[in-house]
Design an enzyme around this catalytic site. Structure first.
Site, PDB file in Angstrom:
ATOM      1  N   THR A   1       0.836  -1.195   0.000  1.00 52.41           N
ATOM      2  CA  THR A   1       0.000   0.000   0.000  1.00 52.41           C
ATOM      3  C   THR A   1       0.875   1.250   0.000  1.00 52.41           C
ATOM      4  OG1 THR A   1      -1.471  -1.335   1.373  1.00 52.41           O
ATOM      5  CG2 THR A   1      -2.024   0.999   1.126  1.00 52.41           C
TER       6      THR A   1
ATOM      7  N   GLU B   1       9.277  -6.512  -4.459  1.00 51.49           N
ATOM      8  CA  GLU B   1       8.058  -7.100  -3.893  1.00 51.49           C
ATOM      9  C   GLU B   1       8.145  -8.626  -3.881  1.00 51.49           C
ATOM     10  OE1 GLU B   1       5.298  -6.410  -2.181  1.00 51.49           O
ATOM     11  OE2 GLU B   1       4.758  -8.515  -2.422  1.00 51.49           O
ATOM     12  N   ALA B   2       7.817  -9.197  -2.719  1.00 52.07           N
ATOM     13  CA  ALA B   2       7.912 -10.645  -2.545  1.00 52.07           C
ATOM     14  C   ALA B   2       6.852 -11.403  -3.349  1.00 52.07           C
ATOM     15  CB  ALA B   2       7.797 -10.994  -1.059  1.00 52.07           C
TER      16      ALA B   2
ATOM     17  N   MET C   1     -11.646  -2.769   1.924  1.00 53.43           N
ATOM     18  CA  MET C   1     -11.884  -1.597   1.083  1.00 53.43           C
ATOM     19  C   MET C   1     -12.572  -0.417   1.771  1.00 53.43           C
ATOM     20  SD  MET C   1     -12.795  -3.758  -2.366  1.00 53.43           S
ATOM     21  CE  MET C   1     -13.373  -5.163  -1.437  1.00 53.43           C
TER      22      MET C   1
ATOM     23  N   HIS D   1      -5.884  -4.159  11.501  1.00 59.47           N
ATOM     24  CA  HIS D   1      -5.476  -2.761  11.512  1.00 59.47           C
ATOM     25  C   HIS D   1      -4.193  -2.542  12.310  1.00 59.47           C
ATOM     26  CE1 HIS D   1      -9.869  -1.360  10.574  1.00 59.47           C
ATOM     27  NE2 HIS D   1      -9.326  -2.083   9.613  1.00 59.47           N
TER      28      HIS D   1
ATOM     29  N   PRO E   1      -7.407   2.009   8.689  1.00 59.13           N
ATOM     30  CA  PRO E   1      -6.212   2.851   8.542  1.00 59.13           C
ATOM     31  C   PRO E   1      -5.659   3.045   7.138  1.00 59.13           C
ATOM     32  CG  PRO E   1      -5.574   0.674   9.253  1.00 59.13           C
ATOM     33  CD  PRO E   1      -7.073   0.655   9.104  1.00 59.13           C
ATOM     34  N   GLN E   2      -6.276   2.461   6.101  1.00 57.98           N
ATOM     35  CA  GLN E   2      -5.582   2.581   4.810  1.00 57.98           C
ATOM     36  C   GLN E   2      -5.453   4.037   4.355  1.00 57.98           C
ATOM     37  OE1 GLN E   2      -7.263   0.893   1.250  1.00 57.98           O
ATOM     38  NE2 GLN E   2      -9.359   1.011   1.993  1.00 57.98           N
TER      39      GLN E   2
HETATM   40  C1  LIG Z   1      -7.748  -8.682   5.466  1.00 54.89           C
HETATM   41  C2  LIG Z   1      -7.544  -7.217   5.663  1.00 54.89           C
HETATM   42  C3  LIG Z   1      -8.639  -6.360   5.681  1.00 54.89           C
HETATM   43  C4  LIG Z   1      -8.461  -4.987   5.874  1.00 54.89           C
HETATM   44  N1  LIG Z   1      -9.529  -4.140   5.748  1.00 54.89           N
HETATM   45  C5  LIG Z   1      -9.308  -2.801   5.734  1.00 54.89           C
HETATM   46  C6  LIG Z   1     -10.346  -1.897   5.385  1.00 54.89           C
HETATM   47  O1  LIG Z   1     -11.466  -2.295   5.036  1.00 54.89           O
HETATM   48  N2  LIG Z   1     -10.063  -0.564   5.411  1.00 54.89           N
HETATM   49  C7  LIG Z   1      -8.839  -0.086   5.772  1.00 54.89           C
HETATM   50  O2  LIG Z   1      -8.663   1.122   5.808  1.00 54.89           O
HETATM   51  N3  LIG Z   1      -7.844  -0.932   6.096  1.00 54.89           N
HETATM   52  C8  LIG Z   1      -8.041  -2.259   6.049  1.00 54.89           C
HETATM   53  N4  LIG Z   1      -7.004  -3.115   6.292  1.00 54.89           N
HETATM   54  C9  LIG Z   1      -5.712  -2.545   6.706  1.00 54.89           C
HETATM   55  C10 LIG Z   1      -4.911  -1.916   5.563  1.00 54.89           C
HETATM   56  O3  LIG Z   1      -5.127  -2.623   4.374  1.00 54.89           O
HETATM   57  C11 LIG Z   1      -3.446  -1.950   5.970  1.00 54.89           C
HETATM   58  O4  LIG Z   1      -3.272  -1.216   7.163  1.00 54.89           O
HETATM   59  C12 LIG Z   1      -2.524  -1.341   4.906  1.00 54.89           C
HETATM   60  O5  LIG Z   1      -2.785  -1.906   3.650  1.00 54.89           O
HETATM   61  C13 LIG Z   1      -1.082  -1.571   5.303  1.00 54.89           C
HETATM   62  O6  LIG Z   1      -0.230  -1.055   4.310  1.00 54.89           O
HETATM   63  P1  LIG Z   1       1.344  -1.222   4.426  1.00 54.89           P
HETATM   64  O7  LIG Z   1       1.929  -0.470   3.296  1.00 54.89           O
HETATM   65  O8  LIG Z   1       1.746  -0.907   5.805  1.00 54.89           O
HETATM   66  O9  LIG Z   1       1.618  -2.794   4.256  1.00 54.89           O
HETATM   67  P2  LIG Z   1       1.218  -3.761   3.056  1.00 54.89           P
HETATM   68  O10 LIG Z   1       0.230  -3.115   2.174  1.00 54.89           O
HETATM   69  O11 LIG Z   1       0.842  -5.071   3.640  1.00 54.89           O
HETATM   70  O12 LIG Z   1       2.549  -3.891   2.209  1.00 54.89           O
HETATM   71  C14 LIG Z   1       3.698  -4.607   2.615  1.00 54.89           C
HETATM   72  C15 LIG Z   1       4.319  -5.217   1.370  1.00 54.89           C
HETATM   73  O13 LIG Z   1       5.646  -5.614   1.623  1.00 54.89           O
HETATM   74  C16 LIG Z   1       5.876  -6.868   1.027  1.00 54.89           C
HETATM   75  N5  LIG Z   1       6.980  -7.498   1.754  1.00 54.89           N
HETATM   76  C17 LIG Z   1       7.020  -7.879   3.036  1.00 54.89           C
HETATM   77  N6  LIG Z   1       8.233  -8.372   3.344  1.00 54.89           N
HETATM   78  C18 LIG Z   1       8.981  -8.291   2.216  1.00 54.89           C
HETATM   79  C19 LIG Z   1      10.317  -8.621   1.905  1.00 54.89           C
HETATM   80  N7  LIG Z   1      11.168  -9.134   2.814  1.00 54.89           N
HETATM   81  N8  LIG Z   1      10.749  -8.417   0.632  1.00 54.89           N
HETATM   82  C20 LIG Z   1       9.922  -7.886  -0.313  1.00 54.89           C
HETATM   83  N9  LIG Z   1       8.643  -7.562  -0.052  1.00 54.89           N
HETATM   84  C21 LIG Z   1       8.187  -7.745   1.203  1.00 54.89           C
HETATM   85  C22 LIG Z   1       4.556  -7.579   1.158  1.00 54.89           C
HETATM   86  O14 LIG Z   1       4.450  -8.665   0.271  1.00 54.89           O
HETATM   87  C23 LIG Z   1       3.580  -6.447   0.870  1.00 54.89           C
HETATM   88  O15 LIG Z   1       3.301  -6.332  -0.507  1.00 54.89           O
HETATM   89  C24 LIG Z   1      -7.159  -4.480   6.103  1.00 54.89           C
HETATM   90  C25 LIG Z   1      -6.054  -5.334   6.080  1.00 54.89           C
HETATM   91  C26 LIG Z   1      -6.232  -6.696   5.846  1.00 54.89           C
HETATM   92  C27 LIG Z   1      -5.025  -7.589   5.818  1.00 54.89           C
END
Ligand SMILES: Cc1cc2nc3c(=O)[nH]c(=O)nc-3n(C[C@H](O)[C@H](O)[C@H](O)COP(=O)(O)OP(=O)(O)OC[C@H]3O[C@@H](n4cnc5c(N)ncnc54)[C@H](O)[C@@H]3O)c2cc1C
Ligand SMILES: *[C@@H]1O[C@H](CO)[C@@H](O)[C@H](O)[C@H]1NC(C)=O
Ligand SMILES: *[C@@H]1O[C@H](CO)[C@@H](O)[C@H](O)[C@H]1NC(C)=O
Ligand SMILES: *[C@@H]1O[C@H](CO)[C@@H](O)[C@H](O)[C@H]1NC(C)=O
Ligand SMILES: *[C@@H]1O[C@H](CO)[C@@H](O)[C@H](O)[C@H]1NC(C)=O
Ligand SMILES: *[C@@H]1O[C@H](CO)[C@@H](O)[C@H](O)[C@H]1NC(C)=O
Ligand SMILES: *[C@@H]1O[C@H](CO)[C@@H](O)[C@H](O)[C@H]1NC(C)=O
Ligand SMILES: *[C@@H]1O[C@H](CO)[C@@H](O)[C@H](O)[C@H]1NC(C)=O
Ligand SMILES: *[C@@H]1O[C@H](CO)[C@@H](O)[C@H](O)[C@H]1NC(C)=O
Ligand SMILES: *[C@@H]1O[C@H](CO)[C@@H](O)[C@H](O)[C@H]1NC(C)=O
Length: 612
Positions: A55, A76-77, A147, A547, A592-593
């Site tokens: 994200t 990206e993994a 979403m 979250h 939190p998105q």
């Molecule tokens: C099932 C679910 C439902 C949710 N519902 C909602 C909702 O309705 N509304 C809302 O606002 N929020 C929701 N959330 C929360 C929101 O989606 C997350 O807080 C947000 O997407 C987190 O973003 P991020 O960038 O921190 O991590 P992520 O988007 O998880 O990105 C981390 C990325 O790093 C990659 N990665 C990890 N380790 C490595 C590595 N060693 N090497 C290479 N790549 C790596 C992963 O594959 C991933 O693509 C939900 C989350 C989930 C899981």
């Protein structure tokens, strides 16, 4: 649906995803689209290397690439969720049908898009081990999330600003970044066909020039939710006239979703930010590429070691490494690279570059639990089976495939329900910002095996006081991180007591709509009555709302919990930032998105401006 495979829908979904990568029928561009990808196994050098194409990672990388003179790599993994998880991650209405979201330890695995993380035994939840879904795909968790889109309260961002000593984290100062990331579409009443779903919102919360993330009111409404709207209003949670994107979370609201209203499909960081930028010359995406270690020259980050199916190579950063691997993997990668609590690193013979006790600590996760009840109105899961449903989706981007939930409410529990809450707990709760709700309510529906409709009212602790942690059990990144969500473990016992009171609110709301309900409460059932029984039910059935945040917390240098400064730079090293949910010091109430995208916008601008 059942076993019936709709080839047309599958082919459409497949083509749309592949088109992003290989189509050659689009307007002229300056390079072959296939060169938008890095080649595994070959060492390479870029200006910026972003670890994690999730994200935050994708949004930030795309903004950095707006400087046409610098190059940006995304490591990206995972790969492409549209291919790897079929229609489940694309059609909002199929969200609940995806089996791998099960939270039990023996959940059905989907290794192509989910990290398959399982927590330690949760002492506050009858020692259950919880499967915690996390996106392993371009888009990260924005490909798996439910979403829901809204923002936190002004008070919570003010607290963030105070904690980090930087007024640019106040809500008015953050609003331009929230607005910049997304393009808002108001409800399409002709498609929604539900005039009794009272959508109220504040158009000034959005920016006509914003984007590319699509934020819209879904083109279909589960009719049962209109009854739950009545129920929530009846228990004293009136419709909030501004909606939940203007800094207040109080009362009930229909909220928008990250859905593209013209296709009815999920809008993820990939389908929005990356898709619009895949043709620019200076962005390079590595898929199926796991970062194994951040590399340093002394204490200056210089790049990252990467592994693709056992083949190792090095991606070097001329300027900066940005870590966006998410709430569990960012702290893990810091630790295996020598940044974290000294004693933990020494346990695994990892040389210490920066002794930061806060890495992996301060994990905050909102627990959620539900009660269920038979209802006498057709529910979404049933509507999906109607013969016209797919047609509505494919022709009009509407109908039950185009929609997911959308009705939520927030409150601080009313005084009447605080009677049994201890003084210690009440004192602890007083430290929350004055506008920070304690509880979120969510309405949804499902279908029983016999086809009858079930309504669910859920309560989540939106500002839990408990904290968990994430740590390592090996110096090898391939060994999953050790996760303790810490549910219901705060010293004052506030979270458990709040949960019991919130559960009583769920029962009040369900009782407010006798026309809708049939039969006795299904779960937990009327025999669960006293506070002790209610708490046991809560501990036994709590699941994540997904979250989690706070594991590489932003804070002042003199705060021992702090991992990054207000510019997201990691303390004690140079040229390394953490930008994702791990960097937020605490999770603002609700979903939190929006905050994740905002933070990516803010730090990207900071980097582009060359600010310290
Ligand atoms: C099932 C679910 C439902 C949710 N519902 C909602 C909702 O309705 N509304 C809302 O606002 N929020 C929701 N959330 C929360 C929101 O989606 C997350 O807080 C947000 O997407 C987190 O973003 P991020 O960038 O921190 O991590 P992520 O988007 O998880 O990105 C981390 C990325 O790093 C990659 N990665 C990890 N380790 C490595 C590595 N060693 N090497 C290479 N790549 C790596 C992963 O594959 C991933 O693509 C939900 C989350 C989930 C899981
Ligand atoms: C979604 O995919 C599943 C599995 O391939 C298939 O059975 C189902 O018919 C598809 N649904 C739609 C609406 O395309
Ligand atoms: C753009 O990138 C180039 C090359 O990396 C750099 O010299 C320049 O300062 C950058 N410009 C801005 C505005 O960041
Ligand atoms: C709202 O309208 C929908 C569609 O007409 C209907 O199914 C639903 O029962 C109505 N809800 C209430 C609370 O009247
Ligand atoms: C490490 O940094 C020093 C000081 O900037 C520099 O002289 C040296 O060449 C660097 N080493 C490597 C391997 O890049
Ligand atoms: C599509 O929407 C139009 C009105 O916007 C409506 O007349 C038509 O029946 C809809 N078609 C389907 C398949 O839902
Ligand atoms: C407080 O606890 C008592 C004893 O368990 C119970 O009877 C009463 O309903 C509770 N009050 C509230 C507001 O929950
Ligand atoms: C919510 O609104 C009610 C009245 O509308 C008010 O009494 C209460 O203080 C508000 N709560 C919060 C947390 O803002
Ligand atoms: C917890 O729930 C399971 C069913 O999911 C049930 O078998 C078990 O008895 C429950 N435990 C308690 C203590 O209620
Ligand atoms: C940390 O520094 C800030 C100002 O820079 C100060 O207000 C605060 O009291 C300090 N905290 C501690 C724990 O020393």
């Amino acid at each position: 649906m059942g076993m019936f495979i709709d080839l047309k829908a599958l082919v459409v979904v497949f083509l749309l995803s592949i088109q992003t990568v290989v189509s050659d029928i689009d307007p002229p561009r300056t390079r072959l689209r296939s060169t938008a990808f890095g080649i595994p196994g070959q060492d390479a050098v870029y200006d910026y290397v972003v670890i994690g194409g999730g994200t935050a990672g994708i949004s930030l990388a795309v903004r950095l690439a707006q400087n046409a003179s610098s190059t940006v790599a995304i490591i990206e993994a995972g790969a492409f969720y549209e291919v790897d998880n079929g229609n489940y991650s694309v059609l909002p209405g199929l969200y609940a049908a995806s089996p791998f979201y099960a939270t039990t330890e023996d959940f059905p695995r989907q290794p192509l898009v989910d990290w398959s993380l399982v927590t330690t035994a949760q002492t506050g939840a009858l020692n259950r081990k919880i499967h915690y879904a996390q996106g392993k795909t371009l888009s990260g968790s924005s490909a798996l999330n439910a979403m829901a889109y809204h923002r936190g309260t002004a008070g919570s961002y003010a607290q963030w600003a105070k904690m980090v000593g930087d007024d640019s984290y106040s809500f008015p100062s953050l609003l331009p970044y929230f607005r910049k990331s997304c393009r808002f579409s108001p409800p399409d009443d002709a498609k929604r066909q539900t005039p009794n779903a009272t959508v109220e919102f504040d158009p000034s919360a959005f920016d006509a020039a914003g984007g590319p993330l699509e934020v819209s009111y879904s083109n279909w409404v589960d009719p049962a939710l209109t009854w739950f709207e009545r129920a929530l209003v009846a228990i004293g949670l009136p419709i909030n006239a501004k909606g939940f994107n203007s800094g207040s979370l109080n009362g009930t609201s229909w909220i928008p979703s990250t859905i593209n209203p013209s296709t009815g499909k999920r809008s993820s960081s990939k389908s929005s930010f990356l898709q619009q930028s895949i043709e620019v010359d200076n962005i390079f995406v590595y898929t199926q590429a796991q970062a194994t270690k951040i590399l340093f020259n002394s204490t200056t980050a210089t790049g990252v070691d990467v592994s693709t199916r056992g083949v190792s190579y090095t991606v070097t950063a001329r300027k900066e490494v940005i870590l966006s691997a998410g709430v569990f993997h960012s702290p893990q990668l810091l630790m295996v690279s020598g940044i974290g609590p000294r004693s933990k690193l020494e346990e695994y013979s990892i040389p210490v570059l920066s002794d930061l006790p806060g890495v992996g600590q301060n994990l905050q996760d909102q627990p959620i639990f539900s009660l269920s009840q038979g209802i006498n109105i057709p529910v979404q899961a049933k509507s999906l089976q109607a013969p016209e449903a797919l047609d509505q989706f494919l022709r009009n981007a509407s109908g039950p495939f185009s929609s997911l939930n959308g009705l939520i409410a927030f409150e601080k529990l009313p005084p009447r329900l605080r009677d049994n809450i201890s003084h210690a707990a009440l004192n602890a709760l007083r430290r929350l910002p004055i506008d920070e709700p304690e509880v979120e309510y969510l309405a949804s529906t499902t279908v029983a095996p016999d086809g009858s409709g079930i309504g669910l009212l859920s309560a989540a602790l939106s500002a839990p006081l408990s904290r968990g942690s994430v740590t390592i059990s090996s110096c090898d990144i391939a060994v999953p991180p050790v996760i303790d969500l810490g549910w219901y473990t705060d010293v004052a016992g506030a979270d458990a007591q709040l949960a019991v009171a919130a559960f009583k609110r769920l029962r009040e709301a369900m009782a407010a709509i006798p026309e809708l309900t049939i039969g006795p409460e299904l779960s937990p059932g009327p025999s669960v009555e006293d506070d002790g029984e209610i708490l046991t039910y809560i501990r036994n059935t709590t699941i994540p709302l997904y979250h989690a945040g706070g594991t590489c917390a932003m804070g002042r240098r003199n705060d021992t919990r702090a991992v990054v400064n207000a510019q997201a730079r990691v303390y004690g090293v140079e040229n390394l930032r953490v930008v994702d949910m791990s960097a937020v010091p605490f999770v603002p109430s609700g979903h939190p998105q929006s905050t994740t995208y905002m933070l990516a916008e803010k730090i990207a601008e900071n980097i582009l401006r060359g600010s310290p």
